[in-house]
Design an enzyme around this catalytic site. Structure first.
Site, mmCIF file in Angstrom:
data_model
loop_
_atom_site.group_PDB
_atom_site.id
_atom_site.type_symbol
_atom_site.label_atom_id
_atom_site.label_comp_id
_atom_site.label_asym_id
_atom_site.label_seq_id
_atom_site.Cartn_x
_atom_site.Cartn_y
_atom_site.Cartn_z
ATOM 1 N N LYS A 9 56.289 67.698 87.816
ATOM 2 C CA LYS A 9 57.004 66.889 86.613
ATOM 3 C C LYS A 9 57.621 69.536 85.863
ATOM 4 O O LYS A 9 58.624 69.174 85.642
ATOM 5 C CB LYS A 9 56.281 67.021 85.851
ATOM 6 C CG LYS A 9 55.788 65.368 85.544
ATOM 7 C CD LYS A 9 54.945 65.532 84.718
ATOM 8 C CE LYS A 9 53.822 65.980 83.856
ATOM 9 N NZ LYS A 9 52.674 65.043 85.275
ATOM 10 N N ARG A 29 41.749 64.183 84.556
ATOM 11 C CA ARG A 29 42.938 63.759 84.315
ATOM 12 C C ARG A 29 43.422 62.864 85.139
ATOM 13 O O ARG A 29 44.013 62.130 84.200
ATOM 14 C CB ARG A 29 43.684 65.143 84.497
ATOM 15 C CG ARG A 29 42.846 65.730 84.138
ATOM 16 C CD ARG A 29 44.205 67.199 83.665
ATOM 17 N NE ARG A 29 44.537 67.770 84.821
ATOM 18 C CZ ARG A 29 44.290 69.252 84.845
ATOM 19 N NH1 ARG A 29 43.727 70.380 84.807
ATOM 20 N NH2 ARG A 29 44.977 69.633 85.848
ATOM 21 N N ARG A 74 44.981 78.007 87.472
ATOM 22 C CA ARG A 74 44.458 77.623 85.802
ATOM 23 C C ARG A 74 42.993 77.228 85.348
ATOM 24 O O ARG A 74 42.474 76.830 86.714
ATOM 25 C CB ARG A 74 45.493 75.975 86.076
ATOM 26 C CG ARG A 74 46.643 76.132 84.884
ATOM 27 C CD ARG A 74 47.718 74.920 84.730
ATOM 28 N NE ARG A 74 46.524 74.129 84.473
ATOM 29 C CZ ARG A 74 47.071 72.759 84.290
ATOM 30 N NH1 ARG A 74 49.132 72.223 84.386
ATOM 31 N NH2 ARG A 74 47.269 71.587 83.881
ATOM 32 N N ARG A 82 50.855 60.790 76.250
ATOM 33 C CA ARG A 82 49.769 60.274 77.052
ATOM 34 C C ARG A 82 49.166 59.394 77.067
ATOM 35 O O ARG A 82 48.221 59.265 77.453
ATOM 36 C CB ARG A 82 49.573 61.547 77.284
ATOM 37 C CG ARG A 82 49.409 63.057 79.285
ATOM 38 C CD ARG A 82 48.250 64.119 78.479
ATOM 39 N NE ARG A 82 48.160 64.648 79.913
ATOM 40 C CZ ARG A 82 48.608 65.932 79.959
ATOM 41 N NH1 ARG A 82 49.535 66.643 79.058
ATOM 42 N NH2 ARG A 82 48.219 66.321 81.161
ATOM 43 N N ARG A 105 48.571 74.881 93.741
ATOM 44 C CA ARG A 105 49.295 75.014 91.968
ATOM 45 C C ARG A 105 47.737 76.253 92.097
ATOM 46 O O ARG A 105 47.767 76.912 91.592
ATOM 47 C CB ARG A 105 48.845 73.755 91.427
ATOM 48 C CG ARG A 105 49.504 74.589 89.657
ATOM 49 C CD ARG A 105 50.083 73.015 89.159
ATOM 50 N NE ARG A 105 48.870 72.775 88.899
ATOM 51 C CZ ARG A 105 48.202 71.361 87.962
ATOM 52 N NH1 ARG A 105 49.664 70.906 87.111
ATOM 53 N NH2 ARG A 105 47.951 70.863 87.501
HETATM 54 P P1 AMP Z 1 49.195 69.914 81.325
HETATM 55 O O1 AMP Z 1 49.609 71.031 81.838
HETATM 56 O O2 AMP Z 1 50.068 68.839 80.875
HETATM 57 O O3 AMP Z 1 48.280 69.221 82.914
HETATM 58 O O4 AMP Z 1 47.921 69.640 80.733
HETATM 59 C C1 AMP Z 1 47.071 70.384 80.417
HETATM 60 C C2 AMP Z 1 46.027 69.810 79.335
HETATM 61 O O5 AMP Z 1 46.391 70.170 78.036
HETATM 62 C C3 AMP Z 1 45.197 68.575 79.570
HETATM 63 O O6 AMP Z 1 44.739 68.128 80.820
HETATM 64 C C4 AMP Z 1 44.696 68.322 77.965
HETATM 65 O O7 AMP Z 1 44.060 68.437 78.229
HETATM 66 C C5 AMP Z 1 44.946 68.634 77.197
HETATM 67 N N1 AMP Z 1 47.119 67.909 77.192
HETATM 68 C C6 AMP Z 1 47.959 68.323 77.446
HETATM 69 N N2 AMP Z 1 49.700 67.406 77.085
HETATM 70 C C7 AMP Z 1 48.276 66.591 75.806
HETATM 71 C C8 AMP Z 1 49.026 65.406 75.040
HETATM 72 N N3 AMP Z 1 50.030 64.511 75.546
HETATM 73 N N4 AMP Z 1 47.082 64.658 74.917
HETATM 74 C C9 AMP Z 1 46.099 65.552 74.846
HETATM 75 N N5 AMP Z 1 45.804 66.635 75.577
HETATM 76 C C10 AMP Z 1 47.041 67.033 76.259
#
Ligand code: AMP
Length: 191
Positions: free
Chosen positions: A17, A148, A137, A92, A131
């Site tokens: 993404k 996740r 990360r 989400r 990654r």
């Molecule tokens: P990502 O980079 O999209 O994998 O997001 C990393 C982390 O940020 C996720 O595992 C959540 O802890 C938090 N996060 C990102 N987007 C959301 C969302 N829409 N709602 C809640 N938590 C989020």
């Protein structure tokens, strides 16, 4: 005011993404709004928001909906987002998609498309490994990755039906290289 291109990009972690959003943002001259990236930046800068959300992110759990939606709507209200945007990582779950619908209605926006990137699980696993090696990360540890994935299956996947019913979902095979997938996305949203 109707945005030029208001897009959501969905798909499991590791499907690509982020890379695709960067390309689409450049092509359509719209900001790439990644909730995960905004949270990580706030954590790095030790802002109040960063302090509030870091424990959730470390565990791979969702940040509470009110906090997330408020942050997203603040971002969507910035001047550079007035001609459209690509939302990556939001909504989400059902509550966030309802929050977004209300915000869109209130602000005279209409979604153009919801892009769903699809790839088989082996490819996704190998992209996550890549990654981990390249980005380091802090939430790319086995327990947080598993959390996740579980949240994606339980809370995010139902949004596929939600946006299908609205006639907005565009499924795209994400298994090729980045330019091939970008081309397929453009075809899916411009046709
Ligand atoms: P990502 O980079 O999209 O994998 O997001 C990393 C982390 O940020 C996720 O595992 C959540 O802890 C938090 N996060 C990102 N987007 C959301 C969302 N829409 N709602 C809640 N938590 C989020």
């Amino acid at each position: 005011m109707k945005g030029k291109m208001d897009l959501i990009i969905m798909g499991p972690q590791g499907v690509g993404k982020g890379s695709q959003s960067e390309d689409l943002a450049r092509i359509y001259d719209i900001p790439h709004i990644s909730t995960g990236e905004i949270f990580r930046k706030n954590i790095a800068e030790k802002t109040d928001l960063g302090k509030k959300v870091s424990a959730y992110i470390e565990k791979g759990e969702l940040v509470p909906d009110e906090v997330t939606s408020e942050m997203v709507f603040n971002r969507l209200s910035q001047p550079d987002a007035q001609n459209g945007w690509i939302l990556d990582g939001y909504p989400r779950n059902a509550k966030q998609s309802e929050d977004l619908d209300k915000w869109l209605k209130k602000n005279g926006h209409k979604l153009d498309a919801v892009i769903l990137l699809e790839a088989d699980s082996e490819l996704i696993a190998s992209r996550i490994q890549k990654r981990i090696r390249e980005e380091g990360r802090s939430d790319d540890k086995p327990e947080a990755i598993a959390e996740r994935l579980a949240i994606y299956a339980r809370e995010t996947k139902p949004l596929i039906d939600y946006y299908t019913q609205k006639g907005l979902l565009r499924k795209v095979d994400a298994q090729g290289d980045v330019p091939t997938v970008t081309k397929a996305i453009r075809k899916a949203i411009e046709n």
